[in-house]
Motif scaffolding. Structure first.
Motif, PDB file in Angstrom:
ATOM      1  N   LYS A   1       0.839  -1.202   0.000  1.00 48.30           N
ATOM      2  CA  LYS A   1       0.000   0.000   0.000  1.00 48.30           C
ATOM      3  C   LYS A   1       0.874   1.253   0.000  1.00 48.30           C
ATOM      4  O   LYS A   1       0.620   2.199  -0.740  1.00 48.30           O
ATOM      5  CB  LYS A   1      -0.931  -0.001   1.208  1.00 48.30           C
ATOM      6  CG  LYS A   1      -1.781   1.246   1.363  1.00 48.30           C
ATOM      7  CD  LYS A   1      -2.628   1.557   0.150  1.00 48.30           C
ATOM      8  CE  LYS A   1      -3.748   0.582   0.011  1.00 48.30           C
ATOM      9  NZ  LYS A   1      -4.577   0.833  -1.194  1.00 48.30           N
ATOM     10  N   LEU A   2       1.916   1.276   0.828  1.00 47.07           N
ATOM     11  CA  LEU A   2       2.811   2.431   0.864  1.00 47.07           C
ATOM     12  C   LEU A   2       3.506   2.619  -0.487  1.00 47.07           C
ATOM     13  O   LEU A   2       3.657   3.750  -0.958  1.00 47.07           O
ATOM     14  CB  LEU A   2       3.836   2.273   1.991  1.00 47.07           C
ATOM     15  CG  LEU A   2       3.257   2.312   3.415  1.00 47.07           C
ATOM     16  CD1 LEU A   2       4.337   1.939   4.424  1.00 47.07           C
ATOM     17  CD2 LEU A   2       2.663   3.663   3.728  1.00 47.07           C
ATOM     18  N   ALA A   3       3.903   1.526  -1.121  1.00 40.22           N
ATOM     19  CA  ALA A   3       4.544   1.608  -2.445  1.00 40.22           C
ATOM     20  C   ALA A   3       3.564   2.154  -3.480  1.00 40.22           C
ATOM     21  O   ALA A   3       3.947   2.969  -4.333  1.00 40.22           O
ATOM     22  CB  ALA A   3       5.053   0.232  -2.874  1.00 40.22           C
ATOM     23  N   GLN A   4       2.301   1.729  -3.421  1.00 40.56           N
ATOM     24  CA  GLN A   4       1.290   2.252  -4.347  1.00 40.56           C
ATOM     25  C   GLN A   4       1.111   3.747  -4.156  1.00 40.56           C
ATOM     26  O   GLN A   4       1.027   4.501  -5.130  1.00 40.56           O
ATOM     27  CB  GLN A   4      -0.050   1.538  -4.128  1.00 40.56           C
ATOM     28  CG  GLN A   4      -0.066   0.104  -4.594  1.00 40.56           C
ATOM     29  CD  GLN A   4      -1.338  -0.619  -4.157  1.00 40.56           C
ATOM     30  OE1 GLN A   4      -2.145  -0.109  -3.383  1.00 40.56           O
ATOM     31  NE2 GLN A   4      -1.502  -1.834  -4.665  1.00 40.56           N
ATOM     32  N   TRP A   5       1.036   4.188  -2.908  1.00 41.32           N
ATOM     33  CA  TRP A   5       0.881   5.620  -2.635  1.00 41.32           C
ATOM     34  C   TRP A   5       2.071   6.409  -3.168  1.00 41.32           C
ATOM     35  O   TRP A   5       1.892   7.465  -3.769  1.00 41.32           O
ATOM     36  CB  TRP A   5       0.732   5.864  -1.144  1.00 41.32           C
ATOM     37  CG  TRP A   5      -0.618   5.528  -0.584  1.00 41.32           C
ATOM     38  CD1 TRP A   5      -1.757   5.227  -1.280  1.00 41.32           C
ATOM     39  CD2 TRP A   5      -0.966   5.460   0.785  1.00 41.32           C
ATOM     40  NE1 TRP A   5      -2.777   4.981  -0.413  1.00 41.32           N
ATOM     41  CE2 TRP A   5      -2.334   5.122   0.862  1.00 41.32           C
ATOM     42  CE3 TRP A   5      -0.266   5.651   1.964  1.00 41.32           C
ATOM     43  CZ2 TRP A   5      -3.008   4.981   2.068  1.00 41.32           C
ATOM     44  CZ3 TRP A   5      -0.932   5.507   3.159  1.00 41.32           C
ATOM     45  CH2 TRP A   5      -2.285   5.171   3.212  1.00 41.32           C
ATOM     46  N   ARG A   6       3.285   5.914  -2.936  1.00 41.73           N
ATOM     47  CA  ARG A   6       4.467   6.627  -3.438  1.00 41.73           C
ATOM     48  C   ARG A   6       4.430   6.717  -4.948  1.00 41.73           C
ATOM     49  O   ARG A   6       4.709   7.767  -5.526  1.00 41.73           O
ATOM     50  CB  ARG A   6       5.752   5.933  -2.970  1.00 41.73           C
ATOM     51  CG  ARG A   6       6.027   6.096  -1.487  1.00 41.73           C
ATOM     52  CD  ARG A   6       7.431   5.650  -1.113  1.00 41.73           C
ATOM     53  NE  ARG A   6       7.751   4.299  -1.542  1.00 41.73           N
ATOM     54  CZ  ARG A   6       7.498   3.200  -0.841  1.00 41.73           C
ATOM     55  NH1 ARG A   6       6.903   3.281   0.338  1.00 41.73           N
ATOM     56  NH2 ARG A   6       7.837   2.021  -1.300  1.00 41.73           N
ATOM     57  N   HIS A   7       4.054   5.642  -5.621  1.00 42.26           N
ATOM     58  CA  HIS A   7       3.990   5.607  -7.081  1.00 42.26           C
ATOM     59  C   HIS A   7       2.959   6.606  -7.612  1.00 42.26           C
ATOM     60  O   HIS A   7       3.181   7.256  -8.630  1.00 42.26           O
ATOM     61  CB  HIS A   7       3.652   4.192  -7.555  1.00 42.26           C
ATOM     62  CG  HIS A   7       3.531   4.073  -9.036  1.00 42.26           C
ATOM     63  ND1 HIS A   7       4.624   4.113  -9.870  1.00 42.26           N
ATOM     64  CD2 HIS A   7       2.443   3.940  -9.830  1.00 42.26           C
ATOM     65  CE1 HIS A   7       4.201   4.014 -11.126  1.00 42.26           C
ATOM     66  NE2 HIS A   7       2.885   3.899 -11.123  1.00 42.26           N
TER      67      HIS A   7
END
Length: 70
Positions: A26-32
């Motif tokens: 989820k954190l990686a999706q938000w950063r992307h």
């Protein structure tokens, strides 16, 4: 405002406290997508400052009782 995270601490992926926001995916999706709390990218390392996490959490706070008040 009560701080959810320690203001002067840095958090890295894998720290259990970050799971309050979501899992690593989820954190990686938000950063992307350019969403979520501010972070530092140092090479391949992602670092979140506690102060940034608290500011982001406060900005996303919902007070259901305040919706109908003018």
């Amino acid at each position: 405002m009560a701080n959810l995270f320690e203001q002067n601490r840095n958090y890295v992926l894998g720290d259990p406290e970050l799971e309050l926001l979501g899992d690593r995916t989820k954190l990686a999706q938000w950063r992307h997508k350019g969403m979520g709390p501010a972070f530092y990218r140092l090479g391949r390392k992602i670092i979140y400052r506690g102060a940034d996490l608290n500011a982001w959490a406060e900005a996303n706070r919902v007070d259901p009782g305040a919706e109908g008040r003018a």
